[in-house]
Design a protein around this motif. Structure first.
Motif, PDB file in Angstrom:
ATOM      1  N   ARG A  87       0.164   0.884 -10.903  1.00  0.00           N
ATOM      2  CA  ARG A  87       0.091   0.295  -9.563  1.00  0.00           C
ATOM      3  C   ARG A  87       0.525   1.281  -8.487  1.00  0.00           C
ATOM      4  NH1 ARG A  87       3.684  -4.705 -11.353  1.00  0.00           N
ATOM      5  NH2 ARG A  87       2.119  -5.893 -12.499  1.00  0.00           N
ATOM      6  N   THR A 101       1.569  -6.980   5.953  1.00  0.00           N
ATOM      7  CA  THR A 101       1.631  -6.192   4.730  1.00  0.00           C
ATOM      8  C   THR A 101       2.815  -5.240   4.696  1.00  0.00           C
ATOM      9  OG1 THR A 101      -0.773  -6.289   4.721  1.00  0.00           O
ATOM     10  CG2 THR A 101       0.249  -4.756   3.205  1.00  0.00           C
TER      11      THR A 101
ATOM     12  N   TYR B 243       4.381  -8.721   2.285  1.00  0.00           N
ATOM     13  CA  TYR B 243       4.947  -7.379   2.139  1.00  0.00           C
ATOM     14  C   TYR B 243       5.648  -7.193   0.801  1.00  0.00           C
ATOM     15  CZ  TYR B 243       9.084  -9.606   4.287  1.00  0.00           C
ATOM     16  OH  TYR B 243      10.118 -10.436   4.587  1.00  0.00           O
ATOM     17  N   LYS B 245       4.475  -8.673  -1.952  1.00  0.00           N
ATOM     18  CA  LYS B 245       3.327  -8.449  -2.842  1.00  0.00           C
ATOM     19  C   LYS B 245       2.834  -7.012  -2.723  1.00  0.00           C
ATOM     20  CE  LYS B 245       1.378 -13.074  -2.805  1.00  0.00           C
ATOM     21  NZ  LYS B 245       0.599 -13.849  -1.846  1.00  0.00           N
ATOM     22  N   PHE B 246       2.787  -6.536  -1.490  1.00  0.00           N
ATOM     23  CA  PHE B 246       2.298  -5.170  -1.280  1.00  0.00           C
ATOM     24  C   PHE B 246       3.233  -4.162  -1.936  1.00  0.00           C
ATOM     25  CE2 PHE B 246       1.595  -1.348   1.492  1.00  0.00           C
ATOM     26  CZ  PHE B 246       0.296  -1.112   1.087  1.00  0.00           C
ATOM     27  N   ALA B 247       4.547  -4.401  -1.814  1.00  0.00           N
ATOM     28  CA  ALA B 247       5.497  -3.495  -2.461  1.00  0.00           C
ATOM     29  C   ALA B 247       5.269  -3.479  -3.970  1.00  0.00           C
ATOM     30  CB  ALA B 247       6.934  -3.917  -2.133  1.00  0.00           C
ATOM     31  N   ARG B 248       4.984  -4.643  -4.547  1.00  0.00           N
ATOM     32  CA  ARG B 248       4.688  -4.670  -5.984  1.00  0.00           C
ATOM     33  C   ARG B 248       3.411  -3.894  -6.283  1.00  0.00           C
ATOM     34  NH1 ARG B 248       4.612  -9.779  -9.244  1.00  0.00           N
ATOM     35  NH2 ARG B 248       4.887  -8.199 -10.847  1.00  0.00           N
ATOM     36  N   ALA B 249       2.404  -4.053  -5.411  1.00  0.00           N
ATOM     37  CA  ALA B 249       1.144  -3.340  -5.628  1.00  0.00           C
ATOM     38  C   ALA B 249       1.328  -1.834  -5.485  1.00  0.00           C
ATOM     39  CB  ALA B 249       0.083  -3.840  -4.651  1.00  0.00           C
ATOM     40  N   LYS B 250       2.402  -1.424  -4.797  1.00  0.00           N
ATOM     41  CA  LYS B 250       2.684   0.017  -4.677  1.00  0.00           C
ATOM     42  C   LYS B 250       3.383   0.550  -5.931  1.00  0.00           C
ATOM     43  CE  LYS B 250       5.084   0.258  -0.815  1.00  0.00           C
ATOM     44  NZ  LYS B 250       5.733   0.762   0.408  1.00  0.00           N
ATOM     45  N   GLY B 251       3.807  -0.348  -6.807  1.00  0.00           N
ATOM     46  CA  GLY B 251       4.493   0.092  -8.020  1.00  0.00           C
ATOM     47  C   GLY B 251       5.989   0.246  -7.842  1.00  0.00           C
ATOM     48  N   ILE B 252       6.548  -0.398  -6.812  1.00  0.00           N
ATOM     49  CA  ILE B 252       7.991  -0.341  -6.586  1.00  0.00           C
ATOM     50  C   ILE B 252       8.680  -1.205  -7.648  1.00  0.00           C
ATOM     51  CG2 ILE B 252       9.809  -0.781  -4.882  1.00  0.00           C
ATOM     52  CD1 ILE B 252       7.740   1.317  -4.054  1.00  0.00           C
ATOM     53  N   SER B 253       9.853  -0.776  -8.103  1.00  0.00           N
ATOM     54  CA  SER B 253      10.542  -1.531  -9.149  1.00  0.00           C
ATOM     55  C   SER B 253      11.046  -2.854  -8.595  1.00  0.00           C
ATOM     56  CB  SER B 253      11.720  -0.729  -9.689  1.00  0.00           C
ATOM     57  OG  SER B 253      12.711  -0.622  -8.699  1.00  0.00           O
ATOM     58  N   ARG B 256      14.363  -2.698  -6.748  1.00  0.00           N
ATOM     59  CA  ARG B 256      14.297  -2.246  -5.365  1.00  0.00           C
ATOM     60  C   ARG B 256      13.661  -3.312  -4.465  1.00  0.00           C
ATOM     61  NH1 ARG B 256      14.720   2.291  -2.064  1.00  0.00           N
ATOM     62  NH2 ARG B 256      13.268   2.104  -0.340  1.00  0.00           N
TER      63      ARG B 256
END
Ligand SMILES: Nc1ncnc2c1ncn2[C@@H]1O[C@H](COP(=O)(O)OP(=O)(O)O)[C@@H](O)[C@H]1O
Ligand SMILES: [Mg+2]
Lengths: 340, 349
Positions: A87, A101, B243, B245-253, B256
Motif C-alpha cells: 500500500r 483526504t 484522511y 483511510k488515506f493514511a492506511r492506503a499510504k501504508g502507514i502503520s 502511527r
C-alpha cells in the motif's frame, strides 16, 4: 500473466438485515503501464472494488472470495504486515474529495515524509528532498513553502495535486484513482486529469481510473469495465466499447451523455434507478430497466427474468447479456451461478 | 494574537459584570447586614443611623457601583466570622482547592485518554465493554456516595464479608478489603510543603499525596466517565474519516495512525469541553471537600453560608467567576496553538 489479475472477486457486507453482496464475480486484469477505466452509476460497486484490491474494505465489509494476484503475489489473504508494504508503495490510491483526504492537523511535509519513511529507510532530510521533487513534478508553485503549510491553507485543486504527488512518492506500479476530479471545480477538472495522465504515461504507471465521465474514460484509458449492481457487465478496449457498446446498459449510459441529446430536449436518461443490493431483481439485475427484455417479435425473453447472464465474447469485448448472446449464438447465455 | 486577547478580555469583562450584579443582588437579599453586625438589642433609631452610615439606604445602582469599585481593588469587605478581609480568607483556602482540582484533572487525563482510545480501537473487547459499563454506572452515582464508598474501602476497611469466605479468592478479597486501608480521608494532613504566601502544598511529600489521593479520586470520578465516553466517541468518528483511510492506503502503520493521525484530531474537541469542565469542577469541590473535610474554598463556602457570612459568600462567587473566565481563555489559547486551522484572531474561525 498481467501485472494485476483479479479473478471472481466477491465482496460482501455483513449488515444487520443480512449479508449483501457488493461485488460478485468481478474479474479484470491490468498490464504494466496500462490504464483501465471503471464506469457505472453510483452504487455500482466501483469504490468497493478499488478499496478491496488493497484489502482496505472497512467493516462490516469483507472479501468473501476470489483472487487478487499482483506481480506474482496473492493479495487476498495476505497478512496486514505484507499488505502494508504494498500500500502506498507499489499500489497507491487517490481519493475522491481532496478536502477530506489530507489530515487537517499535520503539515503537507509531515504527510509526505511519513509515507516515504513507512517504506524506505531514509532520513527525514532525504525524504523532504524527494517530497519537494514530487511537488515540483505536480507543478505546484513555490513547493518549499507548501511543505510547511497545512491542508486548510490550500485550495481543492492544489490539494489534489499534493495527493497525486503523494501517490507518486514511491514510484508505484499502479495508481487507483477513485473519481479523482469529481469533487473539484469544473474549470480545474481537466487540468488535474491531464496532469495525472501525463505523469502516468511519463513514469509508466498503471492506472485504474474510476469515474462516471465517459469522456474522460475515452481520453485516458485503453481498456474499460462497465459495472452494474456489483457485477462487471461489459469489458474490453475502451475505443470499441465507446464506439459500439453492446450491453443495453452501456448503450443507455452513452445515450444519456449530453452530446447525444438534441439541444433543448431532455437528456435520454435510462428509466428507473439502480436497485439496492439487498433487493436485487432476479435474473439479470438490469432487466427491469432494460428495453430489450422482449424480443423484436414481442415475446418476452424468459432468461432475462430468471437467469444471471454469463459473459459472451463479442469482438474483443466480453458482455454479460442474454440479448447479445442470442444475437451471437442463437441462445441466451446461462451463468454457472444461480441467484441465491 | 492581540486582537484575540482583546476580544477575550471584553468577554471576560462582560461575564464578570453579570456575575458581579448577581452576586451583589444576592448580597442584598441574604438578610439584614445590620442585624448580623449588631444583633437584636440595638434600638431601631441606631440601626437606621448605621444603615445611613454604610450607605444601605442609597439606590441599588449607587450601592452596586460602590461595591464594584471596591471589588476592583480587591476589597470585598470584611468576613463577619474571620474578622479579616474576605479576599484574604479566600486566598488562604484557594491553594487546597486548586490542588484538589489539579489532582483530579491529572487522574482524569491519565485514565480517560488511554481507556477512551483503547475502547474506540477495540470496541468489542471485553475490557472495553467493562469500561463502558462502569462508566454508565459512574455517570449516575453521586459524588458523595463514591466518596463514602472510597472511605469505607480504603480508609476504614470493610467490616462485612462481601465475597464467599469459603473460597480462596473470596477470602483473599475479603481480607484485602477488611484490612484497615489507612488512606487518610480527613483534611490535608500535616506533611505540607510551604511554597509561597498562602500556598502550602500537598504535592511534594508522600504523606501529602496520600491525603490528596481519595478526595482527588472522588472528584475525578464525576467527570471521568464523561471524558472516557467523549474521547471514545470522537476517536471512533475520526477513525471513520477519509484522511484515516488515506493514511492506511499510504501504508502507514496502525500505531502511527492511531496515535499521530487520529489522537490529535480526537483531542481537539476534547480540549474545549475539558477546559469548561475543569472550571465546573471547581464548583463540584464543594461536595467533595465537605465529605473529606478538605479545607479548601468549597468547604469554606459551605461554612460561610451556614454562618451567613455574606462578604465571604460574595467574594467566593466572584473568585469562582474569575477562575471560570481564566480557564476558558487558557483553553481557547491552547486550542488555537494545537489546531493549525485556527488562527488566533478576533474573528471566529
Ligand atoms: N460501509 C458500507 N456498508 C454497507 N454497504 C456498503 C458500504 N459501502 C458500500 N456498500 C454497498 O456497496 C455498494 C457499492 O458502493 P460503492 O462502491 O461506494 O459505489 P460506487 O460505485 O458509487 O463507488 C453500495 O450501494 C452499498 O450497497
Ligand atoms: Mg464511489
Amino acid at each position: 500473466m498481467s501485472l494485476l489479475n483479479v479473478t471472481d472477486l466477491d465482496v460482501r457486507f455483513a449488515l444487520r438485515q443480512g449479508e449483501v453482496r457488493a461485488l460478485r464475480n468481478v474479474s479484470f486484469s491490468l498490464d504494466r503501464g496500462e490504464r483501465l477505466g471503471i464506469v457505472g452509476e453510483s452504487g455500482a460497486g466501483k469504490s468497493v472494488a478499488a478499496f478491496s484490491l488493497l484489502n482496505l474494505i472497512a467493516k462490516p465489509g469483507f472479501i468473501a472470495g476470489g483472487s487478487i494476484r499482483f506481480d506474482g503475489q496473492e493479495l487476498n489473504g495476505m497478512s496486514e504486515r505484507c499488505l502494508r508494504k504494498i500500500r502506498g508503495n507499489r499500489i497507491s490510491m487517490i481519493f475522491q474529495d481532496p478536502m477530506m483526504t489530507l489530515n487537517p492537523v499535520l503539515s503537507i511535509g509531515e504527510q509526505m515524509v511519513e509515507c516515504l519513511k513507512a517504506h524506505r529507510r531514509i532520513s527525514s532530510r532525504e525524504a523532504r528532498t524527494i517530497a519537494l521533487h514530487k511537488l515540483q513534478q505536480v507543478q505546484i508553485p513555490s513547493p518549499e513553502t507548501r511543505l510547511d503549510q497545512y491542508p486548510h491553507e490550500l485550495s481543492g485543486g492544489m490539494r489534489q495535486r499534493i495527493i497525486i504527488a503523494i501517490a507518486l512518492l514511491l514510484d508505484p506500479d499502479i495508481i487507483i484513482a477513485d473519481e479523482p476530479t469529481t469533487a473539484l471545480d469544473v474549470t480545474i477538472q481537466a487540468e488535474i486529469m491531464a496532469l495525472l495522465l501525463e505523469l502516468c504515461e511519463k513514469h509508466n504507471v498503471g492506472l485504474i481510473l474510476i469515474t462516471h465521465d465517459l469522456g474522460v474514460v475515452s481520453q485516458v484509458t485503453q481498456r474499460m469495465l462497465v459495472m452494474y449492481a456489483g457485477r462487471v457487465i461489459e469489458e474490453g478496449p475502451t475505443r470499441e466499447i465507446i464506439n459500439d457498446p453492446q450491453h443495453p446498459y452501456t448503450q443507455g449510459l452513452m445515450n444519456a451523455l449530453p452530446q447525444m441529446a438534441t439541444p433543448g430536449e431532455r437528456l435520454n436518461q435510462i428509466p428507473g434507478s439502480m436497485p439496492s443490493l439487498s433487493k436485487l431483481p432476479s435474473g439479470c439485475a438490469f432487466h427491469p430497466r432494460c428495453g430489450f427484455v422482449k424480443r423484436a417479435d414481442g415475446q418476452p425473453r424468459r432468461a432475462c427474468h430468471d437467469v444471471i447472464p454469463d459473459f459472451v465474447e463479442s469482438g474483443n469485448c466480453r458482455v454479460a447479456c442474454h440479448m447479445v448472446a442470442e444475437m451471437l449464438n442463437g441462445e441466451p447465455s446461462l451463468a454457472k451461478e444461480e441467484t441465491p | 494574537m492581540i486582537a484575540f486577547l482583546t476580544k477575550r478580555l471584553m468577554h471576560a469583562i462582560l461575564v464578570m459584570f453579570v456575575i458581579s450584579v448577581l452576586a451583589f443582588a444576592i448580597q442584598g437579599n441574604l438578610g439584614d447586614p445590620i442585624q448580623q453586625m449588631v444583633g437584636q438589642s440595638v434600638p431601631e433609631s441606631e440601626r437606621e443611623a448605621l444603615r445611613e452610615r454604610f450607605g444601605l439606604n442609597d439606590p441599588f445602582h449607587t450601592q452596586y457601583l460602590r461595591f464594584a469599585a471596591n471589588a476592583l481593588q480587591g476589597d470585598f469587605g470584611f468576613s463577619y466570622f474571620y474578622r479579616e478581609p474576605a479576599l484574604d480568607v479566600i486566598a488562604r483556602h484557594l491553594p487546597a482547592t486548586l490542588e484538589l482540582v489539579f489532582g483530579a484533572t491529572l487522574i482524569i487525563v491519565l485514565l480517560s485518554v488511554p481507556i477512551g482510545v483503547y475502547s474506540a480501537i477495540k470496541p468489542r473487547s471485553p475490557i472495553s465493554r467493562f469500561f463502558m459499563g462502569v462508566s454508565i454506572i459512574g455517570i449516575s452515582v453521586p459524588v458523595f456516595l463514591t466518596a463514602i464508598v472510597l472511605i469505607q474501602i480504603f480508609s476504614i476497611g470493610m467490616t462485612v464479608s462481601l465475597f464467599p469466605q469459603d473460597t480462596a479468592w473470596g477470602s483473599w478479597l475479603n481480607g484485602f478489603l477488611s484490612t484497615e486501608g489507612g488512606m487518610p480521608s480527613f483534611g490535608r494532613g500535616q506533611d505540607l510543603t510551604h511554597m509561597v504566601g498562602y500556598w502550602d502544598s500537598n504535592l511534594f511529600t508522600l504523606g501529602g499525596l496520600r491525603h490528596l489521593a481519595l478526595p482527588s479520586i472522588a472528584l475525578a470520578s464525576i467527570m471521568l466517565p464523561l471524558f472516557i465516553r467523549l474521547i471514545r466517541a470522537e476517536m471512533q468518528e475520526v477513525l471513520q474519516s477519509e484522511y484515516v483511510k488515506f493514511a492506511r492506503a499510504k501504508g502507514i502503520s496502525l500505531r502511527r495512525i492511531y496515535f499521530v493521525h487520529a489522537l490529535k484530531n480526537t483531542l481537539l474537541p476534547v480540549i474545549t469541553v475539558g477546559g469548561v469542565q475543569i472550571g465546573t469542577m471547581v464548583a463540584y469541590t464543594i461536595l467533595t471537600e465537605t465529605v473529606f473535610q478538605w479545607p479548601g474554598m468549597g468547604l469554606m463556602f459551605i461554612d460561610a453560608i451556614n454562618r451567613a457570612d455574606i462578604p465571604l459568600i460574595v467574594a467566593y462567587l466572584m473568585i469562582v467567576g474569575v477562575i471560570f473566565v481564566v480557564t476558558n481563555t487558557l483553553v481557547d489559547l491552547v486550542y488555537g496553538m494545537v489546531n493549525p486551522t485556527v488562527k488566533l484572531t478576533g474573528k471566529p474561525a
